[in-house]
Design a protein around this motif. Structure first.
Motif, mmCIF file in Angstrom:
data_model
loop_
_atom_site.group_PDB
_atom_site.id
_atom_site.type_symbol
_atom_site.label_atom_id
_atom_site.label_comp_id
_atom_site.label_asym_id
_atom_site.label_seq_id
_atom_site.Cartn_x
_atom_site.Cartn_y
_atom_site.Cartn_z
ATOM 1 N N LEU B 3 50.462 38.644 25.440
ATOM 2 C CA LEU B 3 50.123 37.425 26.394
ATOM 3 C C LEU B 3 49.505 38.097 27.831
ATOM 4 C CD1 LEU B 3 53.794 35.732 26.298
ATOM 5 C CD2 LEU B 3 52.327 35.322 24.317
ATOM 6 N N ALA B 4 48.431 36.435 27.941
ATOM 7 C CA ALA B 4 47.900 37.286 28.648
ATOM 8 C C ALA B 4 47.143 36.289 29.868
ATOM 9 C CB ALA B 4 46.392 38.080 28.749
ATOM 10 N N LEU B 43 41.701 39.135 33.537
ATOM 11 C CA LEU B 43 42.825 38.658 32.258
ATOM 12 C C LEU B 43 44.241 39.412 33.144
ATOM 13 C CD1 LEU B 43 42.740 37.295 29.741
ATOM 14 C CD2 LEU B 43 43.029 39.337 28.491
ATOM 15 N N ILE B 44 45.209 38.564 33.492
ATOM 16 C CA ILE B 44 46.484 39.495 33.739
ATOM 17 C C ILE B 44 47.446 39.559 32.818
ATOM 18 C CG2 ILE B 44 48.536 39.474 35.567
ATOM 19 C CD1 ILE B 44 46.328 37.447 37.168
ATOM 20 N N ILE B 50 44.538 43.265 33.026
ATOM 21 C CA ILE B 50 43.404 44.297 31.854
ATOM 22 C C ILE B 50 42.172 44.472 32.160
ATOM 23 C CG2 ILE B 50 45.755 44.938 31.030
ATOM 24 C CD1 ILE B 50 44.689 43.046 29.135
ATOM 25 N N GLN B 51 41.668 43.144 32.467
ATOM 26 C CA GLN B 51 39.942 43.478 31.774
ATOM 27 C C GLN B 51 39.701 42.341 33.420
ATOM 28 O OE1 GLN B 51 37.227 44.623 31.570
ATOM 29 N NE2 GLN B 51 37.641 44.596 29.038
ATOM 30 N N ILE B 52 38.100 42.348 33.189
ATOM 31 C CA ILE B 52 37.377 41.975 34.375
ATOM 32 C C ILE B 52 35.955 40.533 33.380
ATOM 33 C CG2 ILE B 52 35.317 41.300 36.345
ATOM 34 C CD1 ILE B 52 36.514 44.196 37.097
ATOM 35 N N ILE B 53 36.458 39.021 33.540
ATOM 36 C CA ILE B 53 35.963 38.545 32.748
ATOM 37 C C ILE B 53 35.085 37.880 33.187
ATOM 38 C CG2 ILE B 53 37.855 38.284 30.998
ATOM 39 C CD1 ILE B 53 39.142 35.715 31.990
ATOM 40 N N ASP B 57 34.573 31.658 30.936
ATOM 41 C CA ASP B 57 35.490 32.584 30.221
ATOM 42 C C ASP B 57 36.704 32.419 30.608
ATOM 43 O OD1 ASP B 57 33.265 34.680 28.859
ATOM 44 O OD2 ASP B 57 33.434 32.943 28.024
ATOM 45 N N ILE B 61 39.869 29.386 29.627
ATOM 46 C CA ILE B 61 41.199 30.170 28.755
ATOM 47 C C ILE B 61 42.097 29.067 29.794
ATOM 48 C CG2 ILE B 61 42.516 31.575 28.928
ATOM 49 C CD1 ILE B 61 40.191 33.067 28.966
ATOM 50 N N TYR B 64 42.651 25.224 28.481
ATOM 51 C CA TYR B 64 43.699 25.494 27.672
ATOM 52 C C TYR B 64 45.159 25.814 27.828
ATOM 53 C CZ TYR B 64 40.064 25.847 24.348
ATOM 54 O OH TYR B 64 38.759 25.823 23.199
#
Lengths: 360, 74
Positions: B3-4, B43-44, B50-53, B57, B61, B64
Motif C-alpha cells: 500500500l502506498a 509515493l509514500i 519511496i519514489q518521486i513520481i 501520475d 493515483i 482512484y
C-alpha cells in the motif's frame, strides 16, 4: 489509462491464446485487487490467475511467530509491529492475545514510531518487528542506521524480511505448478527496478510484467503477457511506469545492502530458499533481537488442516482448503492467509466466496 | 504491504518533509529520496517517501483513491 475496462477485456478475448496459461501474481495487493474488481470472472477462460506468496505476513513461518510470542512471554520489552501481525496465530497464542494479557505490544504505521519511542523511553527495551519484502526493507535499514549513528542502545529489530526474486526462481522451477508468466509486484519493483527479474525471462523463458494496482493496470499487464507469449519473446516489461523505473530506487537499494547481507530464509509453504532473506551485517548485529533475547521453541506446529502452505505456493485455491469459510474465517482465522489484509484467503473470502462452485 | 499513497511535498526539513494528499498533511521521512524538492510528488509507504513520481501520475493515483474512498462512504 488509455483504454476502458470494457475495451481491455474485449481485446484480451479477441487475442486470447489457444492454450491455457497460468499467470501467478506475487503481491498481496494484486491478489486483493483481482478479487475486489472481479477480474477472474472477466478475463478469458484460457487464463488461470494463481495467487502466489505475495503476502509477507503469510509467508512468515510459524516458528518465527512463535519466537516473537516467546520473547514477549519471557522478556519485558515493548514491541512495535504493523497491524497485520497482531492476529496471526502462533502455536497456542497470538500477539493479540499477548496484548490482552498485558504485554506491551503497539501497532505502528511507520517503523519510525518504534525508534522514536526507544529514544523517548531509554529505560524500555524496544523491538521493531521488521517484516516485509523489498518495499519495506529500506525503511528498516533507515532506522537501524539512525539508531547506530545516534548510539541508541535500547532498540532492536526482529528481522523476518524476505526478498522476492529468489522466491520467483523457486516457483519458476516448480514442476507441480507450471507457471507461464508472472505479474510482478508494483512497489517492490519501485525499489528494486526491473533488472532483478531478468533471469526469469533469460534463463526460464518466463514473461514478466510489473503491474500497477488498478483494474485497468492488471488487465493491461495480462494483455502484455499474452502478447509476449504469442510472440514467444519473454522479457521483463514495466506496465506500472507511473511509479516503477528500470533502475528502481538506487539510494534505497544501496542502503539495504549497507545494513544487511543476503541470507537463507524459510518461507511458509515454500521451505528454505537460499539467498531470499536478509541478516544484519556484523557491525549492526547489536540490534538483532534474536541474539539479544534468545528463546527456545520446543514446539511449533501448523494448525491441523491448515493449507496455507499450499495456497501460498499456488497449488490450491483458498476454497480448496477444507477449513476455508468453515472453521477458518476472518473473525476466527486458523492460518495467516485469512488474517492478513493481503492474504489470498482473506481476499477470496471477502469478495469471491459465493463463487466457489464455479470452476476456474 | 504494497500500500502506498501519492502526495505533494510542500515543505522540507532536513530528513523529513511535510506532504499533502487529498487535503491531509503529514510529516514523512525523505531519507530514501535524497533528490526530492518542494513541489515534487512522491509515493509514500509506511511514513516514508519511496519514489518521486510525475505530477499527472500522482494525480491519477489520487483520483482512484478518492473514488475508492468516496465509494466506501456509501
Amino acid at each position: 489509462m488509455d483504454k476502458s475496462i470494457e475495451k481491455l477485456i474485449s481485446s484480451l478475448k479477441s487475442n486470447k491464446l489457444v492454450n491455457k496459461i497460468n499467470i501467478m501474481e506475487v503481491c498481496g495487493t494484486h491478489t486483493m485487487a483481482i478479487s475486489r474488481y472481479g477480474l477472474r470472472q472477466l478475463i478469458p477462460e484460457t487464463i488461470n490467475l494463481i495467487s502466489g506468496p505475495g503476502c509477507p505476513v503469510c509467508v512468515t513461518p510459524a516458528v518465527d511467530v512463535d519466537q516473537v510470542l516467546e520473547i514477549m512471554k519471557q522478556y519485558d520489552v515493548s514491541l512495535f509491529t504493523f497491524g497485520d501481525m497482531l492476529r496471526v496465530p502462533g502455536t497456542g497464542s497470538s500477539l493479540y492475545l499477548k496484548k490482552a494479557e498485558g504485554r506491551d505490544i503497539n501497532i505502528c504505521y511507520s517503523p519510525i514510531d518504534s525508534l522514536d519511542y526507544a529514544r523517548k523511553n531509554p529505560d524500555r527495551k524496544v523491538i521493531f518487528l521488521a517484516i516485509g519484502f523489498e518495499t519495506t526493507v529500506p525503511l528498516t535499514a533507515v532506522i537501524v542506521k539512525r539508531a547506530y549513528l545516534e548510539k541508541i542502545t535500547n532498540f532492536y529489530i526482529f528481522n523476518t524480511h524476505k526478498l522476492i526474486p529468489e522466491a520467483l526462481e523457486l516457483l519458476a522451477n516448480d514442476k507441480e505448478i507450471k507457471i507461464n508468466a508472472f505479474l510482478c509486484p508494483g512497489h517492490v519493483s519501485a525499489i528494486i527496478g526491473s533488472e532483478p527479474y531478468g533471469f526469469l525471462a533469460d534463463k526460464y523463458g518466463i514473461p514478466c510484467v510489473i503491474s500497477g494496482f488498478e483494474p485497468e493496470d492488471i488487465l493491461q499487464s495480462i494483455a502484455m503477457i499474452q502478447e509476449q507469449i504469442k510472440k514467444k519473446t519473454p522479457e521483463i516489461e514495466i506496465q506500472y511506469n507511473r511509479v516503477v523505473r528500470k533502475e528502481g530506487n538506487p539510494s534505497a537499494v544501496k542502503l539495504i545492502y549497507e545494513i544487511f547481507d543476503k541470507s537463507d530464509s524459510a518461507w511458509r509453504g515454500l521451505g528454505n530458499i537460499p539467498g531470499s532473506g536478509l541478516k544484519l551485517k556484523e557491525k549492526f548485529s547489536g540490534f538483532d533481537a534474536r541474539i539479544r533475547f534468545p528463546v527456545k521453541i520446543t514446539r511449533s506446529v501448523e494448525p491441523a488442516g491448515c493449507e496455507c502452505g499450499n495456497v501460498l505456493k499456488g497449488i490450491k485455491k483458498p476454497f480448496e482448503c477444507r477449513l476455508f469459510s468453515k472453521t477458518c474465517r476472518p473473525e476466527s482465522p486458523v492460518g495467516p492467509c485469512m488474517v492478513s489484509s493481503e492474504g489470498s484467503c482473506a481476499a477470496y473470502y471477502k469478495y469471491e466466496r459465493e463463487l466457489r462452485n464455479i470452476k476456474f | 504491504m504494497c500500500l502506498a499513497v501519492p502526495a505533494k511535498i510542500i515543505k522540507i526539513n532536513d530528513r523529513t518533509a511535510v506532504a499533502e494528499t487529498l487535503g491531509v498533511k503529514k510529516e514523512i521521512d525523505i531519507s530514501l529520496v535524497p533528490a526530492v524538492r518542494i513541489g515534487d510528488f512522491v509515493l509514500i509507504h509506511a511514513g516514508f517517501a519511496i519514489q518521486i513520481i510525475e505530477k499527472e501520475d500522482a494525480v491519477s493515483i489520487q483520483n482512484y483513491l478518492k473514488e475508492y474512498l468516496d465509494g466506501q462512504k456509501h
